[in-house]
Design a protein around this motif. Structure first.
Motif, short mmCIF file in Angstrom:
data_model
loop_
_atom_site.label_atom_id
_atom_site.label_comp_id
_atom_site.label_asym_id
_atom_site.label_seq_id
_atom_site.Cartn_x
_atom_site.Cartn_y
_atom_site.Cartn_z
N GLY A 1 0.81 -1.20 0.00
CA GLY A 1 0.00 0.00 0.00
C GLY A 1 0.85 1.25 0.00
N THR A 2 0.17 2.37 -0.18
CA THR A 2 0.84 3.66 -0.20
C THR A 2 0.06 4.65 0.64
OG1 THR A 2 1.70 5.42 -1.64
CG2 THR A 2 -0.35 4.39 -2.30
N LEU A 3 0.77 5.61 1.22
CA LEU A 3 0.13 6.69 1.95
C LEU A 3 0.72 8.00 1.43
CD1 LEU A 3 2.11 7.68 4.81
CD2 LEU A 3 2.02 5.20 4.69
N MET A 4 -0.09 9.05 1.45
CA MET A 4 0.28 10.25 0.73
C MET A 4 0.31 11.51 1.59
SD MET A 4 -1.58 8.01 -1.18
CE MET A 4 -3.20 8.64 -1.54
N PRO A 5 1.41 11.80 2.28
CA PRO A 5 1.58 13.16 2.79
C PRO A 5 1.56 14.09 1.58
CG PRO A 5 3.65 11.96 2.89
CD PRO A 5 2.60 10.97 2.50
N ASN A 6 1.09 15.29 1.76
CA ASN A 6 0.92 16.15 0.59
C ASN A 6 0.94 17.61 0.99
OD1 ASN A 6 -2.11 17.16 0.92
ND2 ASN A 6 -2.04 14.97 1.48
N VAL A 7 1.18 18.44 0.00
CA VAL A 7 1.07 19.89 0.18
C VAL A 7 0.12 20.43 -0.87
CG1 VAL A 7 3.32 20.22 1.27
CG2 VAL A 7 3.15 20.26 -1.23
N TYR A 8 -0.63 21.46 -0.48
CA TYR A 8 -1.66 22.02 -1.36
C TYR A 8 -1.71 23.53 -1.11
CZ TYR A 8 -6.41 23.38 -2.76
OH TYR A 8 -7.49 24.01 -3.31
N ARG A 9 -1.69 24.30 -2.19
CA ARG A 9 -1.75 25.76 -2.05
C ARG A 9 -3.16 26.22 -2.40
NH1 ARG A 9 3.23 29.61 -3.95
NH2 ARG A 9 2.83 31.29 -2.45
N ASP A 10 -3.82 26.84 -1.43
CA ASP A 10 -5.22 27.20 -1.65
C ASP A 10 -5.33 28.51 -2.43
OD1 ASP A 10 -4.86 29.30 0.14
OD2 ASP A 10 -6.05 28.39 1.74
N GLU A 11 -6.57 28.95 -2.64
CA GLU A 11 -6.82 30.12 -3.47
C GLU A 11 -6.24 31.40 -2.88
OE1 GLU A 11 -10.28 29.26 -0.75
OE2 GLU A 11 -9.05 28.12 -2.18
N ASP A 12 -5.97 31.40 -1.58
CA ASP A 12 -5.36 32.56 -0.94
C ASP A 12 -3.84 32.50 -0.93
OD1 ASP A 12 -7.88 33.64 -0.32
OD2 ASP A 12 -8.01 32.38 1.48
N ALA B 1 -4.76 7.26 1.54
CA ALA B 1 -3.92 6.06 1.46
C ALA B 1 -4.73 4.95 0.81
CB ALA B 1 -3.45 5.64 2.85
N GLY B 2 -4.03 3.88 0.41
CA GLY B 2 -4.74 2.74 -0.15
C GLY B 2 -3.79 1.68 -0.67
N ALA C 1 -0.51 4.47 -7.69
CA ALA C 1 -1.53 4.23 -6.67
C ALA C 1 -1.77 5.48 -5.83
CB ALA C 1 -1.11 3.07 -5.77
N ALA C 2 -0.71 6.23 -5.55
CA ALA C 2 -0.84 7.44 -4.74
C ALA C 2 -1.73 8.46 -5.44
CB ALA C 2 0.53 8.04 -4.46
N GLU D 1 -7.16 10.92 -5.91
CA GLU D 1 -8.32 11.28 -6.73
C GLU D 1 -9.59 10.59 -6.24
OE1 GLU D 1 -7.14 10.32 -10.69
OE2 GLU D 1 -5.90 12.11 -10.92
N GLU D 2 -9.46 9.40 -5.68
CA GLU D 2 -10.63 8.68 -5.21
C GLU D 2 -11.14 9.24 -3.88
OE1 GLU D 2 -9.63 4.32 -7.24
OE2 GLU D 2 -9.61 4.55 -5.07
#
Length: 232
Positions: A69-80, A104-105, A118-119, A124-125
């Protein structure tokens, strides 16, 4: 004795392959996907070769040395323009309540899927985001929880889905995941809020928050100037 057991001379004699130190494997029970087994083993650092036993959970039909399996720490920049991370809240019956986790999955090995593929698919799921890969971990264990399965961490740069997929998850029937966008600088405090609400925190999310605290406390951004790293 402790100094002798863990001396550099003893460590140098340890074989690369530790399988001979597992003297017996006994399956105790099988469930839908998982099984319970007992391993009888000898610690390779024990000159007395005393046999010990360890119960552990395994995934049926999965090679023990390949990540499942895989797990996904992530960074995301919002509209601000604020840097955030995307977390999901799901009901986990083994904890008798909700947990806060990274998306994760499982890796679909039969379909030739990679950990990175898979990540992105799981992101996306489970969320309204897609992502691009920034980094991939070495093989990870589930220790100290006794689960005989390996994982891969994939750091994603998450972005909003567009077109017909915008704002939508792709969850299986009966699966529900609540998505949270949490500013990185507020992550530790938000985890405290989740705990106060009776939600169990995945340790990897807490470790991620501690990494942010250490980076701020030690001013690692300044120290890292000139270091070659992938940035979104």
């Amino acid at each position: 004795m402790a100094a002798e057991l863990f001396s550099s001379e003893v460590e140098a004699l340890l074989p690369k392959q530790t399988t001979p130190y597992i003297t017996d494997l006994e399956t105790l029970a099988l469930g839908k996907r998982h099984g319970l087994a007992t391993a009888t083993y000898i610690n390779p650092r024990d000159p007395a070769r005393v046999e010990r036993k360890c119960d552990f959970i395994f995934l049926q039909g999965s090679p023990p040395l390949e990540p499942v399996g895989t797990l996904m720490p992530n960074v995301y920049r919002d509209e601000d323009g604020t840097w955030c991370t995307i977390l999901v809240r799901q009901f986990r019956p083994n904890y008798q309540g909700d947990t806060i986790e990274f998306p994760a999955g499982f890796i679909e090995r039969n379909a030739g899927e990679t950990a990175e593929g898979a990540a992105v698919r799981e992101m996306e799921e489970e969320t309204t985001k897609t992502g691009t890969v920034l980094a991939t971990s070495p093989n990870l264990t589930a220790e100290p929880v006794p689960v005989g399965a390996r994982l891969v961490g994939v750091l994603l740069h998450a972005v909003d889905k567009t077109g017909d997929e915008a704002g939508k998850q792709r969850l299986d029937k009966g699966e529900f995941a609540v998505e949270y966008k949490v500013p990185l600088l507020n992550l530790e405090g938000r985890l405290d809020d989740f705990e106060m609400a009776g939600i169990v925190i995945d340790p990897r999310v807490w470790t991620f928050a501690m990494g942010i605290r250490c980076a701020l406390m030690l001013e690692l951004h300044e120290a890292a100037k000139g270091v070659d790293v992938d940035t979104p």
